[in-house]
Design an enzyme around this catalytic site. Sequence first.
Site, mmCIF file in Angstrom:
data_model
loop_
_atom_site.group_PDB
_atom_site.id
_atom_site.type_symbol
_atom_site.label_atom_id
_atom_site.label_comp_id
_atom_site.label_asym_id
_atom_site.label_seq_id
_atom_site.Cartn_x
_atom_site.Cartn_y
_atom_site.Cartn_z
ATOM 1 N N LEU A 175 -5.790 -2.382 -1.096
ATOM 2 C CA LEU A 175 -5.702 -2.314 0.356
ATOM 3 C C LEU A 175 -6.181 -3.639 0.962
ATOM 4 O O LEU A 175 -7.321 -3.765 1.373
ATOM 5 C CB LEU A 175 -6.563 -1.136 0.831
ATOM 6 C CG LEU A 175 -6.186 -0.488 2.162
ATOM 7 C CD1 LEU A 175 -7.035 0.754 2.395
ATOM 8 C CD2 LEU A 175 -6.248 -1.400 3.343
ATOM 9 N N GLU A 186 -4.030 -6.778 3.082
ATOM 10 C CA GLU A 186 -2.754 -7.398 3.454
ATOM 11 C C GLU A 186 -2.704 -8.853 3.033
ATOM 12 O O GLU A 186 -1.642 -9.382 2.700
ATOM 13 C CB GLU A 186 -2.520 -7.276 4.968
ATOM 14 C CG GLU A 186 -2.078 -5.890 5.426
ATOM 15 C CD GLU A 186 -3.149 -4.835 5.340
ATOM 16 O OE1 GLU A 186 -4.342 -5.188 5.288
ATOM 17 O OE2 GLU A 186 -2.818 -3.636 5.329
ATOM 18 N N GLN A 242 2.131 -2.058 5.877
ATOM 19 C CA GLN A 242 2.267 -0.647 6.260
ATOM 20 C C GLN A 242 2.501 -0.448 7.757
ATOM 21 O O GLN A 242 3.238 0.441 8.157
ATOM 22 C CB GLN A 242 1.015 0.087 5.801
ATOM 23 C CG GLN A 242 1.203 1.556 5.631
ATOM 24 C CD GLN A 242 0.113 2.139 4.748
ATOM 25 O OE1 GLN A 242 -1.014 2.312 5.201
ATOM 26 N NE2 GLN A 242 0.436 2.442 3.514
ATOM 27 N N GLU A 246 0.850 -1.195 0.000
ATOM 28 C CA GLU A 246 0.000 0.000 0.000
ATOM 29 C C GLU A 246 0.884 1.243 0.000
ATOM 30 O O GLU A 246 1.781 1.363 0.840
ATOM 31 C CB GLU A 246 -0.888 -0.002 1.244
ATOM 32 C CG GLU A 246 -1.925 -1.112 1.225
ATOM 33 C CD GLU A 246 -2.307 -1.597 2.618
ATOM 34 O OE1 GLU A 246 -2.097 -0.855 3.590
ATOM 35 O OE2 GLU A 246 -2.783 -2.741 2.727
ATOM 36 N N HIS A 291 -0.679 2.197 15.257
ATOM 37 C CA HIS A 291 0.537 2.699 14.608
ATOM 38 C C HIS A 291 1.756 2.504 15.497
ATOM 39 O O HIS A 291 2.851 2.927 15.154
ATOM 40 C CB HIS A 291 0.353 4.167 14.220
ATOM 41 C CG HIS A 291 -0.845 4.343 13.349
ATOM 42 N ND1 HIS A 291 -1.996 4.962 13.768
ATOM 43 C CD2 HIS A 291 -1.086 3.903 12.089
ATOM 44 C CE1 HIS A 291 -2.890 4.900 12.810
ATOM 45 N NE2 HIS A 291 -2.376 4.266 11.787
ATOM 46 N N TYR A 322 -1.270 -4.367 11.157
ATOM 47 C CA TYR A 322 -2.035 -4.834 10.001
ATOM 48 C C TYR A 322 -1.460 -6.108 9.404
ATOM 49 O O TYR A 322 -2.027 -6.679 8.474
ATOM 50 C CB TYR A 322 -2.169 -3.711 8.965
ATOM 51 C CG TYR A 322 -2.718 -2.457 9.616
ATOM 52 C CD1 TYR A 322 -3.782 -2.553 10.519
ATOM 53 C CD2 TYR A 322 -2.157 -1.208 9.397
ATOM 54 C CE1 TYR A 322 -4.262 -1.433 11.177
ATOM 55 C CE2 TYR A 322 -2.647 -0.092 10.042
ATOM 56 C CZ TYR A 322 -3.692 -0.206 10.941
ATOM 57 O OH TYR A 322 -4.169 0.886 11.586
#
Length: 775
Positions: free
Chosen positions: A492, A494, A516, A463, A565, A520
């Site tokens: 998009l 995985e 990313q 991505e 994140h 994920y």
Amino acid sequence: MTAVPAGQEPPQPGSLPSAGPAASGPDAAEQRLLESVRALRAPGSDPYGEQAGRHPDPAQPVRPGSSLTVERCLQLFDAQLASRHLDLAARWLRARGAGYYTIGSSGHEGNAGVAAALRLTDPALLHYRSGAFYLVRAAQASPPRDGVTDVLLGLVAAAAEPIAGGRHKVFGHPELHVIPQTSTIASHLPRALGLAFAVDRAAKLGLRTPWPEDCLVIASFGDASVNHSTAAGAMNAAAYTSFQRLPVPLLLVCEDNGIGISVRTPPGWIAASQSGRSQLRYFTADGADLADAYDTTLAAAGYVRARRAPAFLHLRTVRIGGHAGSDVESAYRSPAEISADAERDPLLGTARLLVESGALTPADVLDRYEAVKARVLALADGLAGASRLGTAAEIMAPVAPRRPATVAANLASRAGQVSDWPRHRVFGAQLPEDEGLLTLAQAINRALADELALRPGMIVFGEDVARKGGVYGVTRGLLRAFGPGRVFDSLLDEQTILGVALGAGLAGLLPVPEIQYLAYLHNAADQIRGEAATLSFFSRAQYCNPMVVRVAGLAYQQGFGGHFHNDNSLAALRDIPGLIIACPARPDDAAPMLRTCLAAADVDGSVCAFVEPIALYHERDLHEAGDGGWLARYEPPERWPRAHVPVGRARSYGDGQDLTIVSFGNGVRLSLRAARTLAAEGIGCRVLDLRWLAPLPFEDLLRAAAATGRVLVADETRRTGGVSEAVLTTLIDAGFTGRMARVASHDSFIPLGDAAAAVLLSQETIEEAARDLLA
Ligand SMILES: Cc1ncc(C[n+]2csc(CCOP(=O)(O)OP(=O)(O)O)c2C)c(N)n1
Ligand SMILES: [Mg+2]
């Protein structure tokens, strides 16, 4: 030959069921089939089944309008019969403790027609009810293989079984281009999509694959499996890719028996959900009618092969004899349902075709049935005591074969091929070694570019990696330098990203997919755990899927907070047998470690997870703002062999005599800072950066521990399931008797904002733990 374990006496020849139908006794399905065959009448024959004297030309269609000749139909009928008898043999072997698998193909033998309409060199990823398909394929090889023996060896878990060597009962053989599949339904479909994509992509890049350029990829699966999100994702990805006019020669074959173990698929659901889909041409055939299965597959395969576009072939089948030997289907299916399936028995269908064409009489069919049965059972009897895997070493040999010296040589030979001119084309006027000090992100970026230039089969995708150059700029400029054939954005998903890697690796490319964020990876983890990591094991290393999965991960991001994140869990990767996990902390480790991973993937087919600490991507300093302590120079190619970082070798900082701090990733920087504070207090530390989290740097760890006799593990992953558990148990297993302690992050998810610090490993907790340990 290994002895059969106690209680599993091999069947004696005298215990063979007799070949006569009367002796097949309790098997109602078999009796019913034979009675139905006896009742068949050729057109124009008298009521006693005597033929009117027709002997059709073997080259004639078995039915007017079909492409299936009488001769081919007879051959396929033999494969169908043998497949059925393999199912019966499986139960017979199981009942005698000599066999271990009874999921059969009964009712699905129409897939003989699918195999016959395809080419030997069309790579096949098959459903577990593919007995007849496999036997037809085996007969297509030159010289033909005895597929019956292959399957029987699988049923008895024989070490001589050609694909998995007793590790699983799978259909597979490299000479037959049948790639073995796991038991996880639909999990092979992302790989199948990836393979279909990769065979054309490789051709476009001028690279050879094990398959001809005009091959198609066939993947089959059941009707219940269609509803799995993995199947839905793969079919969507195939359609999406084709919608962009990219070649996807993929034939998806749904063998619809109307049920998944005990759960009925709503009648009509497969047609309703799959017909009329954009970019996924729908074909349907009666799996009980071999001529229809063959003709329709010819049409579907013709479409896929010529248009390089995906198609969905709905093969309507039945299931005979329950889901597996242990399944009592009368508990959830009515007698009427079971009878309705028996009437649509594909063996009866083919018998009818052959009788109606005049090629066989019902008596001939019965003779053939018994002859095949006798042959299969005699073979089963002979193989029942076949030698099996015994030791852990034997079993594990193909998990992840490693040749470190060859990896180093591969890397050195690549370095020797570097010349400045193509590098200037990639990097412009300034080569990376002349750029001065680089960050981690820059070092990875430059290494990716150098390796793309050196390895023509390497592709980089994920991505946002291409046009944007990655969320953190790590792949910036690669699209411009290498073009969309080698650096591309994915959709998009995985699961699809990893599926493309699985297929591309199988096709001989060197895929470098990017996930990313670490969080994920977890929604597609099975594509690494169940698929990538197991292929070598289940194929005796005859197939591999090399890849280097780049994963941006771990915590401490400034400004971009929250769990997803800043995910700091590596547990889902760490216990995967054979997986290499690299976690570089510094720029001057990242580039050589990436090179090692690529060489290992290339040479050994290794599956590598390359975990990049996001928080260190753009970090410049170590102790003070502006000190540039986290920057490093990029090594010029002539120094790559000397700078080689082998898998499983740690890096040591300092020579303190009081304490060894063992860490990795962000923890290395925290530990180095803590070490400076502690040094000011008179505590001499050395810091060991593990660099590789699997396999752990065993020897370097023991050496570093022995150097001070005291170990503190500073682990940014969680206390539970984190890296520290492995480090400490490794030390204990090795007999280390010095003092040990650990500091790790809490068993928590990461909250937004400054609160994150409350659950994460910190410099202060490392310092406190060090003082406590030395107190
Ligand atoms: C992901 C996953 N979940 C559950 C199972 C257990 N399981 C094995 S076969 C099966 C039913 C599959 O039905 P279908 O796709 O219709 O194939 P069929 O057996 O009918 O040919 C299930 C639930 C599995 N193998 N994989
Ligand atoms: Mg089914």
